[in-house]
Design a protein around this motif. Structure first.
Motif, PDB file in Angstrom:
ATOM      1  N   ARG A 184       0.671  -1.762   0.120  1.00  0.00           N
ATOM      2  CA  ARG A 184       0.170  -0.293  -0.626  1.00  0.00           C
ATOM      3  C   ARG A 184       1.037   1.087  -0.411  1.00  0.00           C
ATOM      4  NH1 ARG A 184      -6.047  -0.819   1.516  1.00  0.00           N
ATOM      5  NH2 ARG A 184      -6.007  -3.146   2.375  1.00  0.00           N
ATOM      6  N   LEU A 185       2.076   1.222   0.252  1.00  0.00           N
ATOM      7  CA  LEU A 185       2.968   2.497   0.088  1.00  0.00           C
ATOM      8  C   LEU A 185       3.472   2.686  -1.242  1.00  0.00           C
ATOM      9  CD1 LEU A 185       5.317   0.821   3.126  1.00  0.00           C
ATOM     10  CD2 LEU A 185       3.549   2.971   3.484  1.00  0.00           C
ATOM     11  N   ALA A 186       3.533   4.440  -1.331  1.00  0.00           N
ATOM     12  CA  ALA A 186       3.991   4.138  -2.422  1.00  0.00           C
ATOM     13  C   ALA A 186       5.788   4.255  -2.942  1.00  0.00           C
ATOM     14  CB  ALA A 186       3.819   6.062  -2.766  1.00  0.00           C
ATOM     15  N   GLY A 187       6.176   4.400  -1.605  1.00  0.00           N
ATOM     16  CA  GLY A 187       7.816   3.861  -1.154  1.00  0.00           C
ATOM     17  C   GLY A 187       8.477   4.506  -0.436  1.00  0.00           C
ATOM     18  N   ILE A 188       9.531   4.374   0.391  1.00  0.00           N
ATOM     19  CA  ILE A 188      10.117   4.880   0.680  1.00  0.00           C
ATOM     20  C   ILE A 188      11.725   5.797  -0.506  1.00  0.00           C
ATOM     21  CG2 ILE A 188      11.949   4.432   2.821  1.00  0.00           C
ATOM     22  CD1 ILE A 188      10.804   1.228   3.352  1.00  0.00           C
ATOM     23  N   VAL A 189      12.092   7.152   1.165  1.00  0.00           N
ATOM     24  CA  VAL A 189      12.865   7.222   0.742  1.00  0.00           C
ATOM     25  C   VAL A 189      13.750   7.544   1.061  1.00  0.00           C
ATOM     26  CG1 VAL A 189      14.049  10.096  -0.793  1.00  0.00           C
ATOM     27  CG2 VAL A 189      11.243   8.898  -1.045  1.00  0.00           C
ATOM     28  N   ALA A 190      14.854   7.291   1.540  1.00  0.00           N
ATOM     29  CA  ALA A 190      15.998   7.460   2.443  1.00  0.00           C
ATOM     30  C   ALA A 190      16.634   8.159   2.498  1.00  0.00           C
ATOM     31  CB  ALA A 190      16.341   6.060   2.432  1.00  0.00           C
ATOM     32  N   ALA A 191      17.382   8.813   3.056  1.00  0.00           N
ATOM     33  CA  ALA A 191      18.944   9.818   3.357  1.00  0.00           C
ATOM     34  C   ALA A 191      19.897   8.670   2.983  1.00  0.00           C
ATOM     35  CB  ALA A 191      18.595  10.985   4.166  1.00  0.00           C
ATOM     36  N   GLY A 192      21.153   8.344   2.447  1.00  0.00           N
ATOM     37  CA  GLY A 192      21.655   7.768   2.938  1.00  0.00           C
ATOM     38  C   GLY A 192      21.690   7.364   1.449  1.00  0.00           C
ATOM     39  N   ALA A 193      23.187   6.183   1.856  1.00  0.00           N
ATOM     40  CA  ALA A 193      23.745   5.098   0.455  1.00  0.00           C
ATOM     41  C   ALA A 193      23.994   3.900   1.107  1.00  0.00           C
ATOM     42  CB  ALA A 193      24.990   4.958   0.320  1.00  0.00           C
ATOM     43  N   PRO A 194      22.746   2.866   0.016  1.00  0.00           N
ATOM     44  CA  PRO A 194      22.398   2.129   0.455  1.00  0.00           C
ATOM     45  C   PRO A 194      23.377   0.985   0.712  1.00  0.00           C
ATOM     46  CG  PRO A 194      22.761   2.135  -2.325  1.00  0.00           C
ATOM     47  CD  PRO A 194      23.054   3.054  -1.509  1.00  0.00           C
ATOM     48  N   GLY A 195      22.789   0.002   1.656  1.00  0.00           N
ATOM     49  CA  GLY A 195      24.038  -0.529   2.086  1.00  0.00           C
ATOM     50  C   GLY A 195      24.381  -0.082   3.743  1.00  0.00           C
ATOM     51  N   THR A 196      25.838  -0.616   4.051  1.00  0.00           N
ATOM     52  CA  THR A 196      25.912  -0.551   6.412  1.00  0.00           C
ATOM     53  C   THR A 196      26.636   0.593   6.510  1.00  0.00           C
ATOM     54  OG1 THR A 196      25.867  -3.258   6.378  1.00  0.00           O
ATOM     55  CG2 THR A 196      23.616  -2.168   6.527  1.00  0.00           C
ATOM     56  N   THR A 197      28.022   0.882   5.669  1.00  0.00           N
ATOM     57  CA  THR A 197      29.172   1.003   5.756  1.00  0.00           C
ATOM     58  C   THR A 197      28.804   2.490   5.159  1.00  0.00           C
ATOM     59  OG1 THR A 197      29.616   0.868   3.531  1.00  0.00           O
ATOM     60  CG2 THR A 197      29.934  -0.691   5.158  1.00  0.00           C
ATOM     61  N   ARG A 198      27.987   3.566   4.429  1.00  0.00           N
ATOM     62  CA  ARG A 198      28.581   4.787   4.272  1.00  0.00           C
ATOM     63  C   ARG A 198      28.120   5.845   5.346  1.00  0.00           C
ATOM     64  NH1 ARG A 198      28.465   5.672  -1.490  1.00  0.00           N
ATOM     65  NH2 ARG A 198      29.233   7.677  -1.254  1.00  0.00           N
ATOM     66  N   SER A 199      27.017   5.107   5.423  1.00  0.00           N
ATOM     67  CA  SER A 199      26.125   6.510   6.635  1.00  0.00           C
ATOM     68  C   SER A 199      25.585   5.865   8.252  1.00  0.00           C
ATOM     69  CB  SER A 199      24.499   6.980   5.473  1.00  0.00           C
ATOM     70  OG  SER A 199      23.601   5.251   5.813  1.00  0.00           O
ATOM     71  N   PHE A 200      25.448   6.747   8.956  1.00  0.00           N
ATOM     72  CA  PHE A 200      25.509   6.956  10.263  1.00  0.00           C
ATOM     73  C   PHE A 200      24.319   6.496  10.302  1.00  0.00           C
ATOM     74  CE2 PHE A 200      23.357   7.950  13.791  1.00  0.00           C
ATOM     75  CZ  PHE A 200      23.591   7.392  15.013  1.00  0.00           C
ATOM     76  N   ASN A 201      23.399   5.716   9.711  1.00  0.00           N
ATOM     77  CA  ASN A 201      21.715   5.604  10.057  1.00  0.00           C
ATOM     78  C   ASN A 201      22.162   3.996   9.830  1.00  0.00           C
ATOM     79  OD1 ASN A 201      20.551   8.120  10.633  1.00  0.00           O
ATOM     80  ND2 ASN A 201      19.861   8.514   8.404  1.00  0.00           N
ATOM     81  N   ALA A 202      22.341   3.853   8.779  1.00  0.00           N
ATOM     82  CA  ALA A 202      23.199   2.507   8.206  1.00  0.00           C
ATOM     83  C   ALA A 202      23.778   1.471   9.594  1.00  0.00           C
ATOM     84  CB  ALA A 202      23.686   2.154   6.997  1.00  0.00           C
ATOM     85  N   ARG A 203      24.810   2.074   9.575  1.00  0.00           N
ATOM     86  CA  ARG A 203      25.775   1.705  10.631  1.00  0.00           C
ATOM     87  C   ARG A 203      25.253   1.709  12.009  1.00  0.00           C
ATOM     88  NH1 ARG A 203      29.317   5.259   7.688  1.00  0.00           N
ATOM     89  NH2 ARG A 203      29.415   7.273  10.437  1.00  0.00           N
ATOM     90  N   PHE A 204      24.465   2.738  12.470  1.00  0.00           N
ATOM     91  CA  PHE A 204      23.491   3.056  13.490  1.00  0.00           C
ATOM     92  C   PHE A 204      23.098   1.650  13.766  1.00  0.00           C
ATOM     93  CE2 PHE A 204      20.359   3.911  16.791  1.00  0.00           C
ATOM     94  CZ  PHE A 204      21.146   4.073  18.221  1.00  0.00           C
ATOM     95  N   ASP A 205      21.730   0.968  12.678  1.00  0.00           N
ATOM     96  CA  ASP A 205      20.634   0.150  13.159  1.00  0.00           C
ATOM     97  C   ASP A 205      21.330  -0.687  11.821  1.00  0.00           C
ATOM     98  OD1 ASP A 205      18.621  -1.796  14.254  1.00  0.00           O
ATOM     99  OD2 ASP A 205      17.443  -0.039  14.680  1.00  0.00           O
ATOM    100  N   LYS A 206      21.729  -1.652  11.676  1.00  0.00           N
ATOM    101  CA  LYS A 206      22.067  -2.004  10.752  1.00  0.00           C
ATOM    102  C   LYS A 206      21.847  -3.017  10.149  1.00  0.00           C
ATOM    103  CE  LYS A 206      27.471  -1.996  11.021  1.00  0.00           C
ATOM    104  NZ  LYS A 206      28.097  -2.757  10.889  1.00  0.00           N
ATOM    105  N   GLU A 207      20.735  -3.925  11.755  1.00  0.00           N
ATOM    106  CA  GLU A 207      20.056  -4.869  11.450  1.00  0.00           C
ATOM    107  C   GLU A 207      18.002  -3.936  10.381  1.00  0.00           C
ATOM    108  OE1 GLU A 207      18.904  -6.946  14.893  1.00  0.00           O
ATOM    109  OE2 GLU A 207      20.616  -7.820  14.774  1.00  0.00           O
ATOM    110  N   ALA A 208      17.687  -2.861  11.166  1.00  0.00           N
ATOM    111  CA  ALA A 208      16.964  -2.525  10.393  1.00  0.00           C
ATOM    112  C   ALA A 208      16.843  -1.855   9.211  1.00  0.00           C
ATOM    113  CB  ALA A 208      15.802  -1.222  11.511  1.00  0.00           C
TER     114      ALA A 208
END
Length: 319
Positions: free
Chosen positions: A180-204
């Motif tokens: 039902r979602l149009a999508g997600i727009v995320a601030a940051g690069a894909p993967g789990t190393t290049r952005s703080f958000n990804a590094r902080f909660d890799k599982e999410a």
């Protein structure tokens, strides 16, 4: 006016947020990524944030922009804890005259990632920039269910400014929402190393990427480099008189009025990052698509002049 009663922001359990999206009732088949458009239709957003300083600027821009309707704000642990985020985002909503925008947060008993070492400094800076004032107490103690009157129908895009911990929990609670979602727009690069958000909660970060919902990642780069003058308390919007500033312009100027906070925003956070998702949704032509990698889309900002003009347009009246 002195006698005017200030509305207090409302805070709701995360598990009730699914109602906001369920009522949208639309198909996931769409051709433009995650609701990006340059036409007149009003964008319907739910924003995930960890209440860092750049998040606060991005929230002010979203709340000011007339082409955007912020249906709800979701707090995730990250730069601040979700509880601290409720406090500072509540103050921002009051300052923006948007106290009616509901806030959601995770259950207090859930497991939390370890706090980043810089959390106390960021919290102190935000308290300097957005001090507690009479009548601006956040509404975390007010718990009630969302009702249909507060939720207009239409497409919903999730704007991920934080580590997406609460988005992951939402998709777990209501897996049927993925369609039902149009999508997600995320601030940051894909993967789990290049952005703080990804590094902080890799599982999410990883689980949301594998959820089946298309994610558009916005990667900051040279075109998004902030002007050095912003560190010298020459804020976005320039040296315009206060009566030329929108509410967001006044708030951003207030946020950056303290030298320590201005340096943190302009030098430590040297490139536009959390501001980019809104700019992409409003003007996708300012971004260039990278070669497709998997099911998701990665974009780079390429028009520096266009980005900062759009920034000023939101901060100044009549632009």
């Amino acid at each position: 006016m002195q006698n005017r009663r200030t509305r207090t922001p409302r805070y709701y359990p995360l598990k009730t947020l699914w109602l906001a999206i369920t009522l949208a009732g639309f198909s996931s088949t769409w051709t433009v990524p995650a609701g990006a458009q340059e036409g007149p239709r009003r964008l319907q957003l739910i924003i995930d944030t960890d209440a860092g300083l750049d998040d606060m600027v991005a929230l002010a821009l979203c709340l000011q922009e007339p082409r955007v309707n912020v249906r709800a704000i979701v707090l995730s642990d990250g730069v601040l804890s979700a509880g601290q985020g409720i406090q500072v985002v509540g103050r921002l909503l009051v300052a923006m005259g948007k106290a009616g925008v509901p806030m959601f947060g995770p259950s207090p008993e859930r497991a939390r990632p370890p706090a980043p070492p810089f959390r106390p400094q960021v919290k102190r800076r935000l308290d300097l920039a957005l001090p507690m004032r009479p009548g601006s107490t956040p509404g975390a103690r007010l718990l009630r269910m969302l009702n249909e009157k507060e939720l207009a129908p239409g497409p919903v895009t999730l704007l991920a400014l934080g580590p997406m911990g609460s988005i992951r929990r939402l998709l777990r609670l209501r897996p049927e929402l993925k369609d039902r979602l149009a999508g997600i727009v995320a601030a940051g690069a894909p993967g789990t190393t290049r952005s703080f958000n990804a590094r902080f909660d890799k599982e999410a970060w990883t689980e949301v990427a594998r959820s089946g919902v298309q994610v558009t990642y916005l990667v900051h780069g040279p075109a998004a480099l902030k002007p050095a003058r912003w560190a010298r308390q020459a804020p976005p919007g320039g040296a315009h008189a206060r009566d030329r500033l929108t509410r967001a312009g006044v708030l951003v100027r207030q946020l950056l009025s303290t030298p320590e906070v201005a340096r943190h925003y302009a030098l430590d956070l040297s490139e536009l990052t959390d501001e980019l998702p809104l700019f992409y949704l409003l003007r996708p032509s300012l971004f260039t698509r990278r070669p497709q990698q998997g099911a998701h889309i990665t974009l780079d900002p390429t028009d520096s002049r266009g980005l900062f003009k759009l920034f000023n347009d939101v901060l100044l009246k009549g632009n």
